[in-house]
Write an enzyme that holds these catalytic residues in place. Structure first.
Site, mmCIF file in Angstrom:
data_model
loop_
_atom_site.group_PDB
_atom_site.id
_atom_site.type_symbol
_atom_site.label_atom_id
_atom_site.label_comp_id
_atom_site.label_asym_id
_atom_site.label_seq_id
_atom_site.Cartn_x
_atom_site.Cartn_y
_atom_site.Cartn_z
ATOM 1 N N CYS A 124 73.656 29.590 40.693
ATOM 2 C CA CYS A 124 72.273 29.521 39.745
ATOM 3 C C CYS A 124 72.055 28.188 38.964
ATOM 4 O O CYS A 124 71.071 27.517 39.137
ATOM 5 C CB CYS A 124 72.100 30.587 39.044
ATOM 6 N N GLU A 179 60.089 27.554 48.490
ATOM 7 C CA GLU A 179 59.982 26.632 47.344
ATOM 8 C C GLU A 179 60.288 25.392 47.583
ATOM 9 O O GLU A 179 59.683 24.291 46.992
ATOM 10 C CB GLU A 179 61.069 27.439 46.599
ATOM 11 N N HIS A 238 41.661 37.143 26.729
ATOM 12 C CA HIS A 238 40.435 36.447 27.405
ATOM 13 C C HIS A 238 40.519 35.057 26.726
ATOM 14 O O HIS A 238 40.875 34.580 25.494
ATOM 15 C CB HIS A 238 39.140 36.913 27.153
#
Ligand code: FAD
Length: 459
Positions: free
Chosen positions: A43, A181, A435
């Site tokens: 990773c 990816e 919003h």
């Protein structure tokens, strides 16, 4: 203290091994960690981290183009690939240092070399033998390249993250998360990018609306998709590679990358000889406590091929250490694990796909919305996204949430908590939206998509 050299020997200092080892050492165990490369694992050094840095890097070019819709002009924009590679290496060195400190500060002994299992309590590194009451296998996985003529010319994600020069043209074989990816990365940096894959659309196993949306958006961004095809052979001609596809066509490129899967790193590890059960594919078979068929040997992370993600490897390592060295029994929970794909646009997903939900629950309600990110309204960027909720009709529980589009991974992480907590659709509806965001769509979806039978009847 037992007669063994250590209470725990961990083989592999990646995500799972480091978490387990430093926790165990913190609980007072005498721990050794064997690593043959650099501490940090896939990773940190060859996966999530450098990949995501490349994703960020690749976006800047498009952001500058999009900025022109807002009045910005950025002339003579150019990218310095070697500078990015050097900056990335510096960051990985820093992270490697952090992993070393984590282990040392916890009091674990670091042993450099390739570890192999000799028996239920013994590990060899070169000609040295070390004994331990328990052994933890955390050796992760490695990219697989199929046998085909010219396969030796292909690179994998490992090399793709270290290329000294950006290829002008690249073929990527595969359609899983690593393939899409890297296709997004190279395409955004300006490489002519070909994705060659056996299936009819990308991301097998994901929700069909996710697959359809991403396949279409990747194509709109100029990636050349070759569904239903595979390379027959790779030929090196001077400085370029000719990829001969099984439909008779040929692609001429500067790099060929294989991203068709990974296999557990168990070859030559001595596990089968020590009596540890392995699957046909070489993964270590474990029970819900990550314990193998040899009671003193445990395994966590990708080598067990459960859910091959860093946070899962960490959770498994954590649970192992708590259970075995802190007298606090814990099992990693593999249900409703949210995940992301940093494709362009990205995917965020948690819970069941529509097909899985129909299979497991029968009667479900499906809510789907397509959207154009507000960020792109003043630009020429045609990117669109998709959001989807899947609800168990009987209990009203939301059992799946999927999104393709800007910020999907960040948005789905929060929904993962709601789904884990068993939130109902009524509770989603009762939540006030923020919003203007794309995320608010998830709390304002009111129109069910007609069931497949209703849609069929209407046709
Ligand atoms: P690893 O991290 O692979 O660690 C295993 C370690 O063991 C390595 O350091 C290796 O050198 C060492 N080792 C192996 N054999 C021996 C031996 N015999 N002796 C000594 N040492 C040995 N996951 C995500 O969650 N998000 C992402 O965005 C993501 N992106 C990824 C991108 C790519 C390109 C790849 C390849 C993977 C990605 N992953 C991602 C998956 C993630 O990297 C793995 O799930 C995770 O690293 C697994 O951790 P692990 O502890 O099982 O093994």
């Amino acid at each position: 203290m037992s007669d063994y050299d250590f209470d725990l020997i961990t083989i592999g200092a990646g995500s799972g091994g480091v978490r387990a080892s430093r926790l165990a050492a913190g609980f007072g165990a005498k721990v050794a960690v064997i690593e043959e490369e650099r501490e940090g694992g896939t990773c940190v050094l060859r996966g999530c981290v450098p990949k995501k840095l490349f994703v960020y890097g690749s976006h800047f070019g498009h952001d500058m183009q999009d900025g022109s819709g807002y009045g910005w002009s950025a002339d003579n924009v150019r990218h310095d690939w070697p500078a990015m590679i050097a900056a990335k290496e510096k960051e990985l060195d820093r992270l490697h240092g952090i992993y070393v400190s984590l282990l040392e500060n916890a009091g674990a002994t670091r042993i450099h070399g390739r570890g192999t299992v000799v028996d239920a309590h013994t590990v060899a590194v070169g000609d040295k033998h070390y004994t331990a009451e328990r052994i933890l296998i955390a050796v992760g996985g490695w990219p697989s390249v199929p046998v085909l003529p010219g396969a030796e010319h292909a690179i994998t994600s490992n090399e793709a993250l270290e290329l000294p020069k950006r290829p002008d043209r690249i073929v990527i074989v595969g359609s899983g998360f690593i393939a899409v990816e890297f296709a997004g990365i190279f395409n955004s940096f300006g490489s002519e990018t070909h994705l060659v894959y056996r299936a009819d659309k990308v991301m097998r196993g994901f929700d069909e609306d996710v697959r359809d949306t991403l396949t279409e958006e990747m194509s709109k961004k100029g990636m050349h998709l070759h569904p239903g095809t595979l390379p027959d052979r790779i030929e090196k001609v001077g400085d370029v590679y000719k990829v001969h596809l099984n439909d008779g066509s040929t692609l001429e490129v500067d790099e060929v990358m294989y991203a068709t899967g990974r296999h557990p790193n168990t070859k030559g590890l001595g596990l089968a000889e020590a009596g540890v059960e392995l699957t046909k594919g070489g993964a270590v078979v474990v029970n819900e406590w990550s314990q193998t068929s040899v009671p003193s040997i445990y395994a966590v992370g990708d080598v067990t091929d459960r859910i091959n993600l860093t946070p899962v490897a960490i959770a498994e390592g954590h649970s192992f250490a708590e259970t075995v060295f802190n007298n606090r029994p814990m099992q990693a929970d593999h249900r409703d694990v949210p995940s992301a794909v940093f494709s362009q646009p990205p995917i965020g997903t948690v819970g069941l796909t529509e097909a899985e939900a129909r299979d497991q629950y029968g009667e479900i309600d499906v809510y789907v919305a397509g959207f154009r990110p507000m960020k792109y309204t003043l630009t020429d960027n045609p990117e669109r996204g998709m959001q989807k909720l899947i609800v168990d009709r009987a209990s009203d529980r939301v059992i799946g949430a999927h999104m393709v589009g800007l910020d999907a991974p960040e948005i789905i992480q929060g929904l993962g908590i709601a789904i884990k907590a068993g939130a109902t659709k009524a509770e989603f509806d009762a939540t006030i939206g923020i919003h203007p965001t794309a995320a608010e769509e998830f709390v304002t979806m009111r129109t069910k998509r007609p069931d497949p039978q209703e849609r069929q009847a209407a046709e």
